[in-house]
Design a protein around this motif. Structure first.
Motif, mmCIF file in Angstrom:
data_model
loop_
_atom_site.group_PDB
_atom_site.id
_atom_site.type_symbol
_atom_site.label_atom_id
_atom_site.label_comp_id
_atom_site.label_asym_id
_atom_site.label_seq_id
_atom_site.Cartn_x
_atom_site.Cartn_y
_atom_site.Cartn_z
ATOM 1 N N UNK A 196 0.831 -1.195 0.000
ATOM 2 C CA UNK A 196 0.000 0.000 0.000
ATOM 3 C C UNK A 196 0.874 1.257 0.000
ATOM 4 N N UNK A 197 0.497 2.215 -0.835
ATOM 5 C CA UNK A 197 1.228 3.473 -0.929
ATOM 6 C C UNK A 197 1.142 4.234 0.386
ATOM 7 N N UNK A 198 2.273 4.718 0.861
ATOM 8 C CA UNK A 198 2.263 5.410 2.148
ATOM 9 C C UNK A 198 1.702 6.818 2.022
ATOM 10 N N UNK A 199 1.626 7.383 0.795
ATOM 11 C CA UNK A 199 1.238 8.783 0.650
ATOM 12 C C UNK A 199 0.391 8.982 -0.611
ATOM 13 N N UNK A 200 -0.829 9.504 -0.394
ATOM 14 C CA UNK A 200 -1.817 9.700 -1.453
ATOM 15 C C UNK A 200 -2.216 11.168 -1.496
ATOM 16 N N UNK A 201 -2.476 11.668 -2.694
ATOM 17 C CA UNK A 201 -2.912 13.051 -2.870
ATOM 18 C C UNK A 201 -4.362 13.237 -2.411
ATOM 19 N N UNK A 214 -4.358 10.268 -6.271
ATOM 20 C CA UNK A 214 -3.234 9.604 -6.923
ATOM 21 C C UNK A 214 -2.117 9.342 -5.941
ATOM 22 N N UNK A 215 -1.293 8.340 -6.249
ATOM 23 C CA UNK A 215 -0.172 7.995 -5.376
ATOM 24 C C UNK A 215 0.952 9.023 -5.528
#
Length: 370
Positions: A103-108, A113-114
């Motif tokens: 899982x992406x640690x940071x999303x907009x 978006x990742x």
């Protein structure tokens, strides 16, 4: 695996039997349903998806999504749990590339978006345990199967380009990151109680080895006098600094959470006595430093920059650590009363402090079990 029932430390400190429930309800109401400008951190993306914002940095973090799922599972908010998990699967999970399955640690916050597809291993742990808790609480075998799939992925994901497993294959301990070259760890990622639950859910006793390795690691990483941990260390427990976090060799925001992890393992599974000893050492340290700060060198000396006054997040973690103490211990009342006196964190920095505050309430009240 035998489990024990954590104590309501608010009752131990002299509060009434409904006191903790009221605090928990009030915190949930404000953080998940309150005023969008100053109180809440949870917002709807659609009728069936929600996300949690790091207000101070204006982004969405896998850490916060995992904490939100943990809280909603424990408090029985099934619809809100599903909305957070739906968003996580839709926008936070990598469905292709080297990080697939993580899982992406940071999303907009603008287009979901990742911003960085890389994984934060602590978030992955919280997704796993939250799914197991929700599966039991809501009678949802579908969630248990999703949990088992992710738990197995943490151990067995095939190496892809520069991304491997979150659990270090050689050391059988959690890594700071599964990216090649990030061969170090974060003491607050070592969640022995979770690993025991993972072993039970999957039937894979490797997780019991990982739990034991984590405890042995934490014995070495805790300062012998203060009990404080660094934010980052090598796998032998020696503090480390990194270019993006020059003070990582000190006790600060990441390290606050380590006490919660040790106290959970000790309270739920009567884990290793060293967990109790380290928590006691830290509590003695903070009691001797009142009014204490949030940031220190691990030997108790000054932080490289000016240390912050005690934050709600640290206060909540210290109260949670009282779970290891025997009834009547003189350290219970001061730390539990510190937590009881707090308001729910609000305004600009309410994300991290708010989530740790709420998890600390649940832990201190003996409401975390799995």
């Amino acid at each position: 695996m035998e489990r024990f029932t954590p104590k309501d430390m608010f009752v131990e400190a002299g509060y009434g039997p409904n006191f903790a429930r009221q605090l928990i309800q009030n915190a949930y109401s404000k953080l998940f349903e309150g005023d969008p400008i100053d109180e809440r951190i949870c917002f709807d993306a659609s009728d069936d998806m929600s996300y949690i914002i790091d207000i101070g940095h204006d982004d969405i973090r896998s850490e916060g999504m995992g904490y939100g799922m943990f809280i909603t599972a424990l408090t029985g908010h099934e619809k809100q749990f599903d909305k957070l998990w739906n968003f996580t699967k839709r926008y936070v999970r990598n469905d292709q590339g080297p990080n697939v399955g993580y899982f992406s640690w940071q999303i907009s916050t603008t287009n979901f978006g990742m911003l960085d597809p890389g994984s934060s291993p602590s978030a992955e742990e919280y997704f796993c345990i939250s799914l197991l808790i929700a599966a039991e609480k809501f009678g949802r075998p579908d969630l248990k199967q999703e949990a088992i799939g992710l738990i197995n992925w943490l151990l067995h994901k095939p190496h892809n380009e520069n991304v491997g497993t979150i659990i270090d294959a050689e050391r059988k301990m959690i890594r700071f990151s599964p990216v090649d070259g990030n061969d170090f760890t974060n003491p607050s990622y070592h969640t022995a109680a979770f690993y025991r639950a993972f072993a039970e859910a999957t039937g894979d006793e490797t997780w019991l080895t990982i739990a034991n390795n984590s405890i042995e690691f934490l014995k070495k990483a805790a300062h012998y006098e203060t009990g404080l941990f660094a934010d980052y260390t090598d796998f032998e427990g020696a503090p480390l600094s990194k270019p993006w976090h020059e003070e990582a060799h000190c006790f600060s925001g990441d390290a606050w959470r380590t006490m919660l992890n040790m106290s959970l393992d000790y309270a739920l599974f009567h884990g290793d006595k060293s967990e109790k000893d380290i928590c006691e050492r830290q509590l003695f340290f903070f009691e001797s430093r009142r009014p204490y700060l949030s940031d220190y060198a691990i030997d108790g000396g000054p932080y490289p920059r000016r240390g912050r006054p005690a934050t709600p997040g640290l206060i909540a973690m210290n109260a949670a650590a009282t779970q290891v103490l025997s009834p009547g211990d003189s350290l219970i009342k001061p730390f539990v009363k510190d937590l009881a006196a707090l308001s729910v964190p609000y305004r600009f920095w309410r994300y991290y402090d708010g989530l740790l505050y709420m998890i600390g309430l649940l832990a201190t009240a003996g409401k975390i079990s799995f």
